[in-house]
Design an enzyme around this catalytic site. Structure first.
Site, PDB file in Angstrom:
ATOM      1  N   GLN A  40      16.964  32.750  14.385  1.00  0.00           N
ATOM      2  CA  GLN A  40      15.758  32.948  15.189  1.00  0.00           C
ATOM      3  C   GLN A  40      14.958  31.657  15.277  1.00  0.00           C
ATOM      4  O   GLN A  40      14.840  30.915  14.300  1.00  0.00           O
ATOM      5  CB  GLN A  40      14.895  34.061  14.577  1.00  0.00           C
ATOM      6  CG  GLN A  40      15.263  35.429  15.114  1.00  0.00           C
ATOM      7  CD  GLN A  40      14.338  36.514  14.606  1.00  0.00           C
ATOM      8  OE1 GLN A  40      14.691  37.237  13.695  1.00  0.00           O
ATOM      9  NE2 GLN A  40      13.175  36.636  15.210  1.00  0.00           N
ATOM     10  N   SER A  72      20.374  32.041   8.630  1.00  0.00           N
ATOM     11  CA  SER A  72      19.862  33.414   8.714  1.00  0.00           C
ATOM     12  C   SER A  72      20.723  34.250   9.661  1.00  0.00           C
ATOM     13  O   SER A  72      21.890  34.498   9.398  1.00  0.00           O
ATOM     14  CB  SER A  72      18.394  33.409   9.120  1.00  0.00           C
ATOM     15  OG  SER A  72      17.823  34.695   8.982  1.00  0.00           O
ATOM     16  N   LEU A  73      20.189  34.642  10.821  1.00  0.00           N
ATOM     17  CA  LEU A  73      20.961  35.429  11.786  1.00  0.00           C
ATOM     18  C   LEU A  73      22.256  34.715  12.164  1.00  0.00           C
ATOM     19  O   LEU A  73      23.290  35.353  12.400  1.00  0.00           O
ATOM     20  CB  LEU A  73      20.091  35.699  13.011  1.00  0.00           C
ATOM     21  CG  LEU A  73      20.621  36.524  14.184  1.00  0.00           C
ATOM     22  CD1 LEU A  73      21.485  35.743  15.137  1.00  0.00           C
ATOM     23  CD2 LEU A  73      21.377  37.768  13.703  1.00  0.00           C
ATOM     24  N   ARG A 115      20.108  45.238  12.171  1.00  0.00           N
ATOM     25  CA  ARG A 115      19.330  44.308  11.347  1.00  0.00           C
ATOM     26  C   ARG A 115      18.043  43.922  12.045  1.00  0.00           C
ATOM     27  O   ARG A 115      16.957  43.932  11.453  1.00  0.00           O
ATOM     28  CB  ARG A 115      20.172  43.067  11.060  1.00  0.00           C
ATOM     29  CG  ARG A 115      19.497  41.987  10.217  1.00  0.00           C
ATOM     30  CD  ARG A 115      20.452  40.802  10.087  1.00  0.00           C
ATOM     31  NE  ARG A 115      20.017  39.779   9.160  1.00  0.00           N
ATOM     32  CZ  ARG A 115      19.315  38.701   9.491  1.00  0.00           C
ATOM     33  NH1 ARG A 115      18.934  38.514  10.752  1.00  0.00           N
ATOM     34  NH2 ARG A 115      18.987  37.794   8.573  1.00  0.00           N
ATOM     35  N   HIS A 170      13.145  37.554   4.413  1.00  0.00           N
ATOM     36  CA  HIS A 170      13.779  36.845   3.301  1.00  0.00           C
ATOM     37  C   HIS A 170      12.881  36.793   2.064  1.00  0.00           C
ATOM     38  O   HIS A 170      12.755  35.759   1.405  1.00  0.00           O
ATOM     39  CB  HIS A 170      14.196  35.435   3.723  1.00  0.00           C
ATOM     40  CG  HIS A 170      15.200  35.425   4.836  1.00  0.00           C
ATOM     41  ND1 HIS A 170      16.489  35.874   4.674  1.00  0.00           N
ATOM     42  CD2 HIS A 170      15.084  35.060   6.149  1.00  0.00           C
ATOM     43  CE1 HIS A 170      17.136  35.772   5.828  1.00  0.00           C
ATOM     44  NE2 HIS A 170      16.314  35.294   6.732  1.00  0.00           N
ATOM     45  N   GLN A 173      21.109  39.152   1.869  1.00  0.00           N
ATOM     46  CA  GLN A 173      20.511  38.069   2.646  1.00  0.00           C
ATOM     47  C   GLN A 173      19.138  38.446   3.189  1.00  0.00           C
ATOM     48  O   GLN A 173      18.263  37.598   3.360  1.00  0.00           O
ATOM     49  CB  GLN A 173      21.450  37.683   3.803  1.00  0.00           C
ATOM     50  CG  GLN A 173      21.038  36.423   4.541  1.00  0.00           C
ATOM     51  CD  GLN A 173      21.373  36.500   6.021  1.00  0.00           C
ATOM     52  OE1 GLN A 173      21.062  37.492   6.670  1.00  0.00           O
ATOM     53  NE2 GLN A 173      21.997  35.454   6.535  1.00  0.00           N
TER      54      GLN A 173
END
Length: 756
Positions: A9, A87-88, A112, A191, A239
């Protein structure tokens, strides 16, 4: 060497993916069908201004990343050594590595994104221009220690997560100190631990998919190391609440020899990678992956991938299924034999050998039988017939003939003339004198006795004089089951000193190893064990509440809800007269109180007939559920079946001994009730366990591991070891940052001061 990376993102922009959508119309149509809207329209035109919303951003970036990799692959024959994503972007990397197909990946990121978008009450802020140590000091000084560094994007670029009010207060605080800080437009504290509910919901969703292992190494954000086998689902779930260690991930790739990074699906990570490359590298830290913890000597000796053992719990709670599952994952489990008949033990051994056909490690627990030493010998002979190599010796006070026989039977002379030990004893000890006995050679008198019986050859006796009874000593601190209440930070260092003395005294060619058991229910505790000097760790209580544990569901339901203060000490049934103690569950049961009452009665009376009639009636109604005379009849029948008639005669002549045998029946009865899950006797359940289980329950609260039906012994072991490795690495990083070299202002070098 080349690595392909995918952004997360923040990389989204209107117009992204135009050439990709034209090149792969069928996949774009498939994606739109899964999502329920046109992904092409979202990315190119964004008519509803939705591209910046988490639940839309994540699927859009995954589609663009997946298509970009497909196109790049069609036009490049370059070998890709590693994949990674921020991340993503990690989902795009895993898809590229073949861990799941396009549709599965899209469904995962759609869910998610939706869960993360629903998160409320938290926020994030970007912090630029300070190094990790400066940021840590600023957060501590300002009272912001509760915040999490959620993204370590580059040496001077971090993102912190926390509750909304704290994030809102952080921005002016940092700006007033000349630090650039900006609140991000996100709905939650991504996170960070505040995402626990999203993690729990996502874990349930992931359970519906069969995710594979990456065919090309993928660096995980949470660990900055490649995904391990069978860890895709769990690592992706973790994660959500774990920080994105992008700086460490890139440095790991650089250390592996990566020179060329290809970013697909955006233009964000390339700048970060350049910053990481150009920043001064801190002093390297020793690598501490889970498989590297502990002693390599011990791992090689036992044929293990991990220096992790699971103790043999009473009455087969440590089941054959448990031992097999551990062995297949390179860990050592011991079949629990205490309280089982020889045919039951034999069935367990055969089940293990049937399940472990490739030489995987396993062992069998041998519990000292102070009442019937002949039973120890029968068990050792049974294990010899089935070629069981490794045993765990528990509750021994001295070296019995049965133990010596197992050890010496496995000795032979190597090509160099030195002893080769094919039989191993992993000795569980809590007292220095017992540890000394295990670290010394077998007692001479016992060896000579076994030689006269022709149980050992002359050569075996000679070789037994050159090796310790056990090369592997497990120091047991306060724990579930039998316990002397020792403190790990006291007993382990003292025992390590004894090990050094034994090694110097006897000059063993093969080194002694020492492990720690007791109180190991969290990664921090396991890390502390290794930092104290343990060569391996052994867990017990945390494994009682697993699918593989052979106790009743009723007991597991109770253990699942136990806290760290829900245990108590009670007399040990097998050493009742000696006043030995076990640690047991007290929440929801009367067993600890009643067991201690029985010991008090035993201490103050000379026989059952001396107990007041009112008290005796209470015992028969609430403790035993039958008359004490009937209990004695059952005890007498059992002793007779074991050929122990002399004990019957002695007990009938000595009222106090008879009282002890009758009271011991209660301990057997309460264990049997718990194992069977007999609801009518629940208040009398004897459940041996320690506070480590309560600590574990607290650690996994709010995760998919909270229900015991999701707990498997091998997964618990890996979670504890991986968490311990990260804990050690984090601690060393903090020490390194704190003990920094001199600054330009001339401040003293704290590292040198400490060393001096």
């Amino acid at each position: 060497m080349k690595a392909v990376v995918f952004p997360g993102q923040g990389a989204q922009r209107r117009g992204m993916g135009r050439e990709l959508f034209d090149a792969y119309p069928e996949l774009v149509q498939e994606a739109s069908g899964v999502l329920g809207y046109s992904v092409r329209e979202l990315c190119l035109d964004d008519p509803g201004q939705q591209l910046g919303r988490t639940e839309y951003t994540q699927p859009a970036l995954f589609v663009v990343g997946a298509l970009a990799y497909r196109q790049w692959r069609e036009h490049n024959d370059d070998e890709v050594a590693f994949l990674a994503g921020h991340s993503l972007g990690e989902y795009s990397a895993l898809h590229a590595a073949g861990a799941f197909d396009f549709t599965t990946g899209l469904r995962l990121v759609q869910r998610r994104g939706a869960l993360m978008a629903q998160a409320k009450g938290g926020g994030m802020a970007a912090v630029v221009g300070v190094d990790p140590e400066q940021l840590r000091v600023l957060l501590e000084e300002g009272g912001f220690s509760a915040l999490t560094v959620a993204n370590d994007n580059a040496p001077a670029q971090k993102v912190v997560s926390g509750d909304t009010d704290t994030i809102r207060a952080l921005v002016p605080y940092l700006e007033s100190r000349g630090v650039r800080c900006a609140k991000l437009s996100v709905s939650g504290a991504f996170h960070s631990p505040l995402m626990r509910q999203a993690r729990q919901d996502f874990a349930r969703f992931v359970d519906g998919f069969a995710l594979g292992d990456p065919s090309t190494p993928v660096i995980a954000n949470a660990t900055a190391r490649p995904y391990g086998p069978g860890e895709t689902a769990r690592t992706l779930t973790e994660q959500i609440v774990r920080p994105v260690r992008w700086t460490d991930s890139v440095r790991h790739l650089l250390d592996q020899g990566v020179t060329d990074f290809v970013e697909l699906g955006g233009r964000v990570l390339t700048k970060l990678i350049d910053q990481i490359r150009s920043a001064p590298r801190p002093a390297p830290l020793p690598a501490a992956p889970a498989a590297a913890l502990g002693s390599p000597v011990f791992r090689e000796r036992m044929g293990l991938r991990h220096a992790y053992l699971v103790g043999g719990m009473y009455r087969g709670i440590a089941s054959a299924e448990m031992v097999v599952r551990l062995g297949r994952n390179g860990m050592l489990g011991f079949l629990g034999t205490g309280g089982l008949s020889l045919p039951e033990i034999e069935r367990g051994v055969l089940d293990i050998q049937k399940g472990l056909t490739k030489g995987e490690p396993y062992g069998v627990n041998v519990l000292a039988d102070h009442d019937d030493p002949a039973a120890e010998r029968e068990l050792i002979d049974l294990l010899a017939r089935h070629r069981v190599r490794v045993i765990e010796a528990s509750a021994f006070m001295q070296m019995s003939p049965a133990l010596v026989l197992h050890r010496a039977r496995g000795l032979r002379r190597g090509a160099d003339g030195r002893p080769v030990c094919e039989h191993r004893i992993v000795a569980k000890v809590s007292r220095p004198e017992v540890a000394r006995a295990f670290m010394a050679p077998a007692p001479e008198a016992v060896l000579e006795k076994l030689r006269r019986e022709n149980a050992l050859t002359d050569e075996q006796v000679e070789l037994a004089r050159q090796v310790p009874m056990s090369h592997d000593i497990t120091v047991e601190a306060d724990s579930g089951g039998h316990t002397d209440g020792g403190v790990a930070t006291v007993v382990l260092p003292a025992m390590l000193r004894l090990r050094q003395e034994a090694q110097e005294t006897y000059g063993y060619a093969e080194p002694l190893c020492m492990g720690l058991a007791g109180g190991l229910g969290t990664p921090a505790a396991v890390a502390a064990a290794f930092m104290l000097g343990a060569d391996y760790v052994l867990t017990g209580s945390v494994n009682q509440c697993t699918v593989e544990a052979a106790t009743s569901d009723a007991v597991k339901d109770m253990l699942q809800d136990a806290g760290i203060a829900d245990t108590a000490y009670a007399p040990a049934g097998d050493m009742f007269e000696l006043g030995a103690k076990v640690q047991v569950l007290r929440k929801g049961v009367f067993f600890p109180t009643r067991a201690n009452k029985l010991f008090s009665l035993y201490s103050h009376h000379d026989g059952i007939e001396d107990i007041p009639a009112e008290t005796r009636s209470l015992l028969e109604r609430t403790y035993f559920g039958r008359s004490l005379d009937r209990v004695w009849e059952e005890v007498r029948d059992y002793l007779r079946s074991r050929g122990r008639d002399a004990e019957i005669t002695q007990a009938e002549a000595q009222p106090k001994q008879k009282m002890a045998l009758v009271f011991r029946w209660y301990f057997f009865h309460t264990t049997r009730l718990a194992m069977a899950g007999d609801g009518s006797g629940k208040v009398n359940y004897q459940i041996q366990t320690g506070p480590a289980l309560g600590a574990f329950n607290q650690w996994v609260a709010g995760t998919d591991m909270e229900p015991w039906r999701n707990r498997h012994v091998d997964r618990i072991g890996l979670m504890l070891l991986e968490g311990a490795a990260e804990h050690i690495e984090s601690a060393m990083r903090n020490w390194r940052d704190t003990l920094a070299p001199p600054h330009a202002d001339g401040s003293r070098d704290r590292l040198r001061l400490l060393a001096s």
